[in-house]
Design an enzyme around this catalytic site. Sequence first.
Site, PDB file in Angstrom:
ATOM      1  N   ASP A  36       0.839  -1.197   0.000  1.00  0.00           N
ATOM      2  CA  ASP A  36       0.000   0.000   0.000  1.00  0.00           C
ATOM      3  C   ASP A  36       0.877   1.251   0.000  1.00  0.00           C
ATOM      4  O   ASP A  36       1.788   1.378   0.821  1.00  0.00           O
ATOM      5  CB  ASP A  36      -0.898   0.028   1.237  1.00  0.00           C
ATOM      6  CG  ASP A  36      -2.116  -0.857   1.090  1.00  0.00           C
ATOM      7  OD1 ASP A  36      -2.675  -0.907  -0.024  1.00  0.00           O
ATOM      8  OD2 ASP A  36      -2.515  -1.501   2.072  1.00  0.00           O
ATOM      9  N   ASP A 172      -9.996  -5.484  -0.607  1.00  0.00           N
ATOM     10  CA  ASP A 172      -8.950  -5.028   0.315  1.00  0.00           C
ATOM     11  C   ASP A 172      -9.578  -4.179   1.409  1.00  0.00           C
ATOM     12  O   ASP A 172     -10.328  -3.244   1.121  1.00  0.00           O
ATOM     13  CB  ASP A 172      -7.923  -4.211  -0.479  1.00  0.00           C
ATOM     14  CG  ASP A 172      -6.767  -3.717   0.382  1.00  0.00           C
ATOM     15  OD1 ASP A 172      -6.685  -4.099   1.562  1.00  0.00           O
ATOM     16  OD2 ASP A 172      -5.948  -2.934  -0.131  1.00  0.00           O
TER      17      ASP A 172
END
Length: 213
Positions: A36, A172
């Site tokens: 991320d 996610d």
Amino acid sequence: MQVIPSINAQSFEEARVLIEKAEKFLSGDNLWIHIDVSDGIFTPNKGWGNPSEFKSLNVQSLKVEVHLMVEGPDAAVLPWLEAGVKRIIVHVESIADPDALLGLCQEFEAELGLAISPDTKVEELKSYFNKIRFYQVLAVSPGLAGQTFKPVVLGKIKFLRQNVPNAIIEVDGGINLETAESVKKAGADVVVSASYILNGRDPQKAYLELKEI
């Protein structure tokens, strides 16, 4: 179900530790990790996301996807491709030129994925259905790890599965055993998890339990 551990770190050192932790239990064909990247503009927080530092780790045994939660992601893609990642995920809310990014990813034999935030209407993805096969449904607000799963995204998953039958749908955010079961029933193929796997007492057990769903 495919499960991908997520690296949501505040520093290079933290990222390195988390990647090494994931390497210990990943095996077989599922050697993916998810990184991320948040810039503090598109997201409320700014986290680690340096392709040069990542490349220095030399993790050639792993396949890497990078989730660019940033303003102007188009400019950030090339350095990650040069660092060797196999999938780039950008947001429908911030992408400028998908055709150019598709071409760039093809040059590096990488895949382009398109992410959508919980508050964005899933119809925003329609114009990409004939171009992009990989979609990430973000089940929390972009940025911080450890947030609570938003059930509203289940409708987005169902919409994608119905309208793009051959799509790969990744979810996610807020993933645990219960939410992973829900997104699978809705039509998801892949779940990404940071806190549930890597912050628990037994990351390998958490990872394997998710895989069994």
